[in-house]
Design an enzyme around this catalytic site. Structure first.
Site, mmCIF file in Angstrom:
data_model
loop_
_atom_site.group_PDB
_atom_site.id
_atom_site.type_symbol
_atom_site.label_atom_id
_atom_site.label_comp_id
_atom_site.label_asym_id
_atom_site.label_seq_id
_atom_site.Cartn_x
_atom_site.Cartn_y
_atom_site.Cartn_z
ATOM 1 N N CYS A 1 -2.268 9.155 19.387
ATOM 2 C CA CYS A 1 -2.633 8.349 20.549
ATOM 3 C C CYS A 1 -2.725 9.175 21.828
ATOM 4 C CB CYS A 1 -1.600 7.234 20.771
ATOM 5 S SG CYS A 1 -2.030 6.164 22.175
ATOM 6 N N ARG B 1 -0.699 7.571 25.593
ATOM 7 C CA ARG B 1 0.749 7.361 25.596
ATOM 8 C C ARG B 1 1.422 7.444 26.966
ATOM 9 N NH1 ARG B 1 2.752 11.446 21.069
ATOM 10 N NH2 ARG B 1 0.671 12.364 21.176
ATOM 11 N N TRP C 1 -6.188 -0.805 25.920
ATOM 12 C CA TRP C 1 -7.606 -0.966 26.253
ATOM 13 C C TRP C 1 -8.364 0.146 25.523
ATOM 14 C CZ3 TRP C 1 -3.937 -0.453 30.260
ATOM 15 C CH2 TRP C 1 -3.726 0.868 30.696
ATOM 16 N N GLU D 1 -14.648 5.372 21.602
ATOM 17 C CA GLU D 1 -14.361 4.607 20.369
ATOM 18 C C GLU D 1 -15.515 3.657 20.056
ATOM 19 O OE1 GLU D 1 -10.156 3.195 19.911
ATOM 20 O OE2 GLU D 1 -10.161 3.501 22.066
HETATM 21 C C1 HEM Z 1 -3.293 1.568 26.861
HETATM 22 C C2 HEM Z 1 -4.400 2.112 26.403
HETATM 23 C C3 HEM Z 1 -4.527 2.915 25.138
HETATM 24 C C4 HEM Z 1 -5.538 3.777 24.881
HETATM 25 C C5 HEM Z 1 -6.718 4.112 25.817
HETATM 26 C C6 HEM Z 1 -5.317 4.325 23.566
HETATM 27 C C7 HEM Z 1 -6.201 5.220 22.953
HETATM 28 C C8 HEM Z 1 -6.134 5.534 21.609
HETATM 29 C C9 HEM Z 1 -7.214 6.147 20.865
HETATM 30 C C10 HEM Z 1 -8.574 6.530 21.420
HETATM 31 C C11 HEM Z 1 -6.782 6.315 19.596
HETATM 32 C C12 HEM Z 1 -7.562 6.920 18.429
HETATM 33 C C13 HEM Z 1 -8.149 5.707 17.700
HETATM 34 C C14 HEM Z 1 -9.276 6.071 16.741
HETATM 35 O O1 HEM Z 1 -9.850 7.160 16.888
HETATM 36 O O2 HEM Z 1 -9.557 5.231 15.864
HETATM 37 C C15 HEM Z 1 -5.419 5.810 19.537
HETATM 38 C C16 HEM Z 1 -4.655 5.833 18.401
HETATM 39 C C17 HEM Z 1 -3.423 5.189 18.298
HETATM 40 N N1 HEM Z 1 -2.779 4.485 19.302
HETATM 41 FE FE1 HEM Z 1 -3.320 4.362 21.236
HETATM 42 N N2 HEM Z 1 -4.164 3.820 23.037
HETATM 43 C C18 HEM Z 1 -3.651 2.934 23.956
HETATM 44 C C19 HEM Z 1 -2.521 2.139 23.783
HETATM 45 C C20 HEM Z 1 -1.761 2.095 22.611
HETATM 46 C C21 HEM Z 1 -0.677 1.167 22.390
HETATM 47 C C22 HEM Z 1 -0.232 0.068 23.360
HETATM 48 C C23 HEM Z 1 -0.160 1.452 21.163
HETATM 49 C C24 HEM Z 1 0.996 0.818 20.426
HETATM 50 C C25 HEM Z 1 1.966 0.116 21.026
HETATM 51 C C26 HEM Z 1 -0.941 2.561 20.618
HETATM 52 C C27 HEM Z 1 -0.714 3.145 19.381
HETATM 53 C C28 HEM Z 1 -1.637 3.967 18.739
HETATM 54 C C29 HEM Z 1 -1.526 4.365 17.334
HETATM 55 C C30 HEM Z 1 -0.390 4.002 16.368
HETATM 56 C C31 HEM Z 1 -2.650 5.141 17.057
HETATM 57 C C32 HEM Z 1 -3.013 5.827 15.707
HETATM 58 C C33 HEM Z 1 -3.748 4.811 14.837
HETATM 59 C C34 HEM Z 1 -4.127 5.364 13.464
HETATM 60 O O3 HEM Z 1 -3.438 6.323 13.008
HETATM 61 O O4 HEM Z 1 -5.088 4.837 12.853
HETATM 62 N N3 HEM Z 1 -1.898 2.941 21.518
HETATM 63 N N4 HEM Z 1 -5.048 5.342 20.782
HETATM 64 N N1 LIG Z 2 -7.729 1.871 22.081
HETATM 65 C C1 LIG Z 2 -7.242 1.639 20.949
HETATM 66 N N2 LIG Z 2 -7.774 2.243 19.840
HETATM 67 C C2 LIG Z 2 -7.194 2.323 18.602
HETATM 68 C C3 LIG Z 2 -5.831 2.568 18.459
HETATM 69 C C4 LIG Z 2 -5.287 2.616 17.165
HETATM 70 C C5 LIG Z 2 -6.099 2.484 16.057
HETATM 71 C C6 LIG Z 2 -7.453 2.249 16.236
HETATM 72 C C7 LIG Z 2 -8.323 2.054 15.031
HETATM 73 N N3 LIG Z 2 -8.447 3.341 14.367
HETATM 74 C C8 LIG Z 2 -9.098 3.224 13.090
HETATM 75 C C9 LIG Z 2 -10.577 3.332 13.307
HETATM 76 C C10 LIG Z 2 -11.322 3.087 12.022
HETATM 77 C C11 LIG Z 2 -11.360 4.474 11.380
HETATM 78 C C12 LIG Z 2 -11.218 5.456 12.497
HETATM 79 N N4 LIG Z 2 -10.931 4.669 13.714
HETATM 80 C C13 LIG Z 2 -8.011 2.162 17.482
HETATM 81 C C14 LIG Z 2 -6.112 0.702 20.760
HETATM 82 C C15 LIG Z 2 -5.958 -0.318 19.857
HETATM 83 C C16 LIG Z 2 -4.701 -0.979 20.001
HETATM 84 C C17 LIG Z 2 -3.922 -0.431 20.978
HETATM 85 S S1 LIG Z 2 -4.737 0.819 21.725
#
Ligand code: HEM
Ligand SMILES: N=C(Nc1cccc(CNC[C@@H]2CCCN2)c1)c1cccs1
Length: 362
Positions: free
Chosen positions: A66, A69, A237, A242
């Protein structure tokens, strides 16, 4: 170690860290005694709200993939562990959508439902995200989001009928214990969407594309001190890439680059014209322009990377080592223009954290 010993070991690590962070070190011993007897008696233990909120926020801080963070302390935590019926859980999910959307000024939140008890999940949400578009197999290809094909099929088998458009919002699918799952439509007025237009290209709106405002991940498991919260939907958000570089651009998603490039008059028969790159940038420009003009929270990948740099500094000041997964932290557009690309991160898995779990359907 027995199951109870393993659980107490996980609990002890979490409780110790959590109360040090809460600046209440002197209640650790008493609290661990309570938990030890609860585990001996019932085989599991219950978190206080304070522990739950501390764990959910720490799990965000520990999410190596993420980039967002920096704001981990501001996560709003809804405690829904007392809800036992599909109907009540559905209502809590609608409340989450409304609170998080906040008419476009998105508020990061998590709703935490009853945890797994002795390996038995109590609640599962079948959706990958609370709001996501359906995908339909038709004789001339896929209509809608190809990523949703299997869940759409499962919903149709449960009796759900979609309109068959490119942007049908899937129903919420809620499963309690081993009962058959129940599906519930999300009232349209609760689903904020953004029509995508471009600040200079007037033809862009003729593509008739839109995307939803709030990403709410609902299929990951939040693990805190050995307790598994198998239904804990959380939202932030979007970062524009994405939507503009993946959801609308991937050939196995909405695959819009050829269409955008053609309308831009680019030479799509020659890689070296870099037509894909030019179309990609304009698609991301359009996403940012549309969300901003509609007052819907979004962050561009440069600002997000700068915020992540602040997070790294903040963690160092707090005496914590930053862990990260470089392969996900770099944005898919112009990665080398961010500092992230030029450094390395240790991809160590800390707990509490959010984990993948097996899909309850296929
Ligand atoms: C507040 C704005 C936030 C932004 C802009 C953001 C942005 C992102 C982005 C761009 C990714 C990569 C997703 C992808 O490529 O599919 C990501 C992954 C992730 N984010 Fe954040 N995030 C935010 C908030 C959060 C929150 C609130 C949580 C949990 C409480 C969180 C937990 C995670 C987790 C667990 C992943 C990895 C998901 C996976 O492994 O598939 N994020 N985030
Ligand atoms: N901005 C966000 N993006 C996000 C975060 C966690 C996981 C994902 C979804 N990731 C899986 C997708 C589908 C395959 C590769 N990307 C998106 C958020 C989603 C929920 C909180 S933040």
């Amino acid at each position: 170690m027995t199951e109870k010993e393993t659980l107490f070991h996980e609990a002890k690590q979490f409780i110790t860290a959590c109360y040090h962070e809460l600046n209440k070190p002197d209640i650790i011993e008493e609290r661990l005694k309570e938990i030890k007897s609860e585990i001996n008696r019932y085989g599991y233990y219950e978190h206080t709200y304070e522990e739950l909120a501390c764990g959910a926020r720490a799990a965000w801080r520990n999410s190596n993939r993420c980039i967002g963070r920096l704001f981990w302390r501001s996560l709003h935590v809804f405690d829904a562990r007392h809800l036992a019926t599909e109907q009540r859980i559905y209502e809590a999910l609608l409340n989450h959508i409304t609170y998080a959307t906040n008419e476009g000024k998105i508020r990061p939140a998590i709703t935490i439902f009853k945890p797994q008890i002795k390996q038995e999940p109590q609640v599962r949400i079948w959706n990958h995200q609370l709001i996501r578009y359906a995908g339909y197999e038709t004789e001339n290809g896929v209509t809608g989001d190809p990523a949703s094909l299997s869940l759409t099929r499962a919903c149709q088998e449960m009796g759900w009928k979609g309109k068959g458009s490119r942007f049908d919002v899937l129903p919420l699918v809620i499963q309690v214990q081993q009962r058959p799952p129940q599906w519930f439509e999300i009232p349209e007025e609760l689903v904020l969407e953004v029509p995508i237009r471009h600040p200079e290209y007037d033809w862009f709106e003729d593509l008739n594309i839109k995307w939803y405002a709030v990403p709410i991940i609902s299929d990951m498991c939040l693990e805190i001190g050995g307790i598994h919260y198998t239904a804990s939907p959380f939202n932030g958000w979007y970062m524009e890439t994405e939507i503009g570089a993946r959801n609308l651009a991937d050939t196995f998603r909405y695959n819009l680059l050829p269409e955008v490039a053609k309308r831009m008059g680019l030479e799509i028969s020659r890689n070296a014209s870099l037509w894909k790159d030019k179309a990609l940038v304009e698609l991301n420009v359009a996403v940012l322009h549309s969300y901003k003009q509609d007052g819907v929270s979004i962050v561009d990948h440069h600002t997000a990377a700068e915020q992540f740099k602040q997070f790294e500094q903040q963690e160092r000041d707090s005496g914590r080592k930053v862990t990260g997964d470089w392969t996900w932290l770099i944005p898919p557009v112009s990665p080398a223009t961010t500092h992230i690309f030029h450094q390395t991160y240790e991809n160590r898995m800390l707990k509490p954290n959010y984990f993948y779990q097996d899909r309850p359907y296929e």
